[in-house]
Scaffold this active site. Sequence first.
Site, PDB file in Angstrom:
ATOM      1  CG  ASP A  33      -1.862   1.181   1.230  1.00 49.79           C
ATOM      2  OD1 ASP A  33      -2.918   1.066   0.590  1.00 49.79           O
ATOM      3  OD2 ASP A  33      -1.544   2.215   1.861  1.00 49.79           O
TER       4      ASP A  33
ATOM      5  CG  ASN B 150      -4.243  11.497  -5.386  1.00 50.91           C
ATOM      6  OD1 ASN B 150      -3.568  11.456  -6.408  1.00 50.91           O
ATOM      7  ND2 ASN B 150      -4.886  10.432  -4.917  1.00 50.91           N
TER       8      ASN B 150
ATOM      9  CG  HIS C 169      -7.043  13.295  -8.230  1.00 54.09           C
ATOM     10  ND1 HIS C 169      -7.173  12.213  -7.390  1.00 54.09           N
ATOM     11  CD2 HIS C 169      -7.726  14.316  -7.633  1.00 54.09           C
ATOM     12  CE1 HIS C 169      -7.916  12.532  -6.344  1.00 54.09           C
ATOM     13  NE2 HIS C 169      -8.266  13.812  -6.462  1.00 54.09           N
TER      14      HIS C 169
ATOM     15  CG  ASP D  34      -4.246   9.017 -12.375  1.00 54.07           C
ATOM     16  OD1 ASP D  34      -4.576   8.478 -11.301  1.00 54.07           O
ATOM     17  OD2 ASP D  34      -5.045   9.581 -13.146  1.00 54.07           O
TER      18      ASP D  34
ATOM     19  CD  GLU E 142      -4.399   4.412  -1.531  1.00 54.44           C
ATOM     20  OE1 GLU E 142      -4.618   4.786  -0.357  1.00 54.44           O
ATOM     21  OE2 GLU E 142      -5.212   4.568  -2.461  1.00 54.44           O
TER      22      GLU E 142
END
Length: 327
Positions: free
Chosen positions: A208, A216, A221, A225, A251
């Site tokens: 994780d 973010n 965002h 990505d 994630e």
Amino acid sequence: MINHTSKPKRCAEEYIIMTLSGVSSLGILPFAILRLIQQDWAVALLDIFAVIAIGSLFGYVYITHNTKVPARLLAFLAMLIVFISVTLKGSGQLMWIYPALTAIFFLLPVNVAALLSGLVLVGLGLVLYDELTLFLTLEFYVSAIATLLFSYAFSDRMRKQQDQLAELATKDPLTGAGNRRAMEQKLLDTIAFQRREQGYPASLILMDLDNFKKVNDNFGHAKGDDILIAFVDTIEKRIRSTDKLYRFGGEEFVLIAENTPINEAIKLAESLRHAVESDGWLAEHEVTISVGTAKYNPHESAFEWLGRADRAMYQAKEQGRNNCCVA
């Protein structure tokens, strides 16, 4: 949610083979009966053989779900039966080459089907050399080659579309890692193998990205990505071709390492954690991961196996993140 009791679904190849073999077997049966009544023993025996052989392939695929060998056998039988039928009864049997030509392009790789078709067409031309006039020969070959080319083009396009659909169904569109659906199926397949072959250990690594919400919030965002894509690229460069990486959600990512004892899985997990921490581009954005590792224990479910790795991963977070823990 992982379904532990679902029966394996039939794939498109199974339906193709079962449809072709079932229809062919039932379609040939009346001719076999008619030939017996007419006492046309040679062709009757050929038809009976075709009904039994092709019908057996239907039953085999229905029971076992295996398709590779039956597909090749069915293609070979289709061409063999047509060839022998034309040899025994002459040009009146040529009509059967057209469905056979179409069928084998659904059963074999297109290049192999094209090669087999070409050889059979040449063989039929030699067998019927003295029987067909030039006009009939030309008519036969033009129509047969047109059928071959149409079948080639249609089958090739269909297979490419199947591959694209399979990729869309099993891959995460952003990162290219396997998606959750593919992960659940892989877990079930791995567990089934473990229960048959307990001498081959398997381990699961759950990763994780730490504080990803802050990434973010701070960078947007789109940057988030990009980080997920770079993370997957970093991991996949450092694992074996037999190890499979999946995006579990958001994630979180799962790595299924088959034939990997827990001590090797721990080393792999730590090396992946270090790679993410020290990778130049990821390091610039202070990306780290918390990792939980769990070996498969006999008789536990996929949900239980994944749950133990998840608890180990949260333990790693509780210990300050950027850490590895073992279930």
